[in-house]
Design an enzyme around this catalytic site. Structure first.
Site, PDB file in Angstrom:
ATOM      1  N   HIS A  17       0.837  -1.206   0.000  1.00  0.00           N
ATOM      2  CA  HIS A  17       0.000   0.000   0.000  1.00  0.00           C
ATOM      3  C   HIS A  17       0.873   1.258   0.000  1.00  0.00           C
ATOM      4  CE1 HIS A  17      -3.444   2.549   1.354  1.00  0.00           C
ATOM      5  NE2 HIS A  17      -2.475   3.191   1.987  1.00  0.00           N
ATOM      6  N   GLU A  18       1.835   1.294   0.903  1.00  0.00           N
ATOM      7  CA  GLU A  18       2.710   2.468   1.005  1.00  0.00           C
ATOM      8  C   GLU A  18       3.649   2.562  -0.202  1.00  0.00           C
ATOM      9  OE1 GLU A  18       2.019   4.752   3.037  1.00  0.00           O
ATOM     10  OE2 GLU A  18       0.650   3.591   4.278  1.00  0.00           O
ATOM     11  N   HIS A  21       1.981   4.413  -2.952  1.00  0.00           N
ATOM     12  CA  HIS A  21       2.030   5.868  -2.761  1.00  0.00           C
ATOM     13  C   HIS A  21       3.352   6.434  -3.276  1.00  0.00           C
ATOM     14  CE1 HIS A  21      -1.713   6.504  -0.717  1.00  0.00           C
ATOM     15  NE2 HIS A  21      -1.409   5.754   0.320  1.00  0.00           N
ATOM     16  N   GLU A  83      -6.144   6.784  -1.241  1.00  0.00           N
ATOM     17  CA  GLU A  83      -6.124   5.607  -0.366  1.00  0.00           C
ATOM     18  C   GLU A  83      -6.808   4.419  -1.035  1.00  0.00           C
ATOM     19  OE1 GLU A  83      -4.370   5.335   2.431  1.00  0.00           O
ATOM     20  OE2 GLU A  83      -3.720   7.399   2.096  1.00  0.00           O
TER      21      GLU A  83
END
Length: 193
Positions: A17-18, A21, A83
């Site tokens: 997930h990070e 980003h 997100e």
């Protein structure tokens, strides 16, 4: 905190997930906003705590407060949709939507890291450390003022990808017990202020 609480697959999901980003460039303006306005926000929170809310009588603190409000306006430009995209990318990378759903479920039920992260840094976290009704609601004002979408909606999307329901997720969470490697009582971690 997450390393001590998550399984390997859950940790992989958070890292994916990070990583999205970072790879998508989402983190550039988030990092700039957090470094400029998050530091100011943390400073004002500490000064306000020590001075018992008498800081607004001083012009320098009033100016800092106005700059902080500008930082909140900048947060509005940092969309909640990022997100959702990062969650979807984490599922593509790990092929395990259930691991990320379990992580969000765990974070929604227990410790989010509150108290260790200043007020202006919430946009750098996978969930907002300060649970609020604004974060968990939908609509124009929530979309405008909150950096993270509702955890329930994020979990439902991920559970839809995994083809299981919320009851099954609750059952799995109830079965999982956190035990120390020796098989003794549960291991808990805490930091003293």
């Amino acid at each position: 905190g997450l390393l001590s609480r998550l399984t390997r697959s859950q940790t992989e999901a958070v890292i994916a997930h990070e990583a999205h980003h970072i790879l998508s460039g989402d983190c550039l303006e988030t990092t700039v906003a957090a470094s400029i306005f998050g530091t100011l926000s943390s400073f004002l929170e500490r000064v306000r705590t020590f001075s018992r809310n008498r800081v607004f009588s001083m012009p320098a603190f009033f100016l800092a407060w106005i700059l902080l409000q500008f930082g909140y306006l900048l947060n509005m430009l940092i969309s909640r949709e990022r997100e959702y995209r990062a969650d979807a990318a984490a599922v593509r990378m790990t092929r395990n939507p259930l691991a990320l759903a379990e992580t969000l479920h765990l974070l929604s039920r227990s410790w989010r890291g509150a108290g260790f992260i200043g007020g202006g840094y919430e946009m750098l976290c996978i969930v907002n450390p300060q649970a609020s009704t604004l974060d968990e609601s939908e609509g124009f004002w929530s979309d405008l003022f909150s950096t993270h979408p509702p955890l329930a909606k994020r979990m439902d999307l991920l559970l839809g990808m995994a083809r299981i329901g919320r009851k099954e997720l609750d059952r799995r969470a109830a079965e999982r017990t956190v035990a120390s490697p020796s098989g003794g009582p549960p291991a808990y971690f805490a930091m003293s202020p």
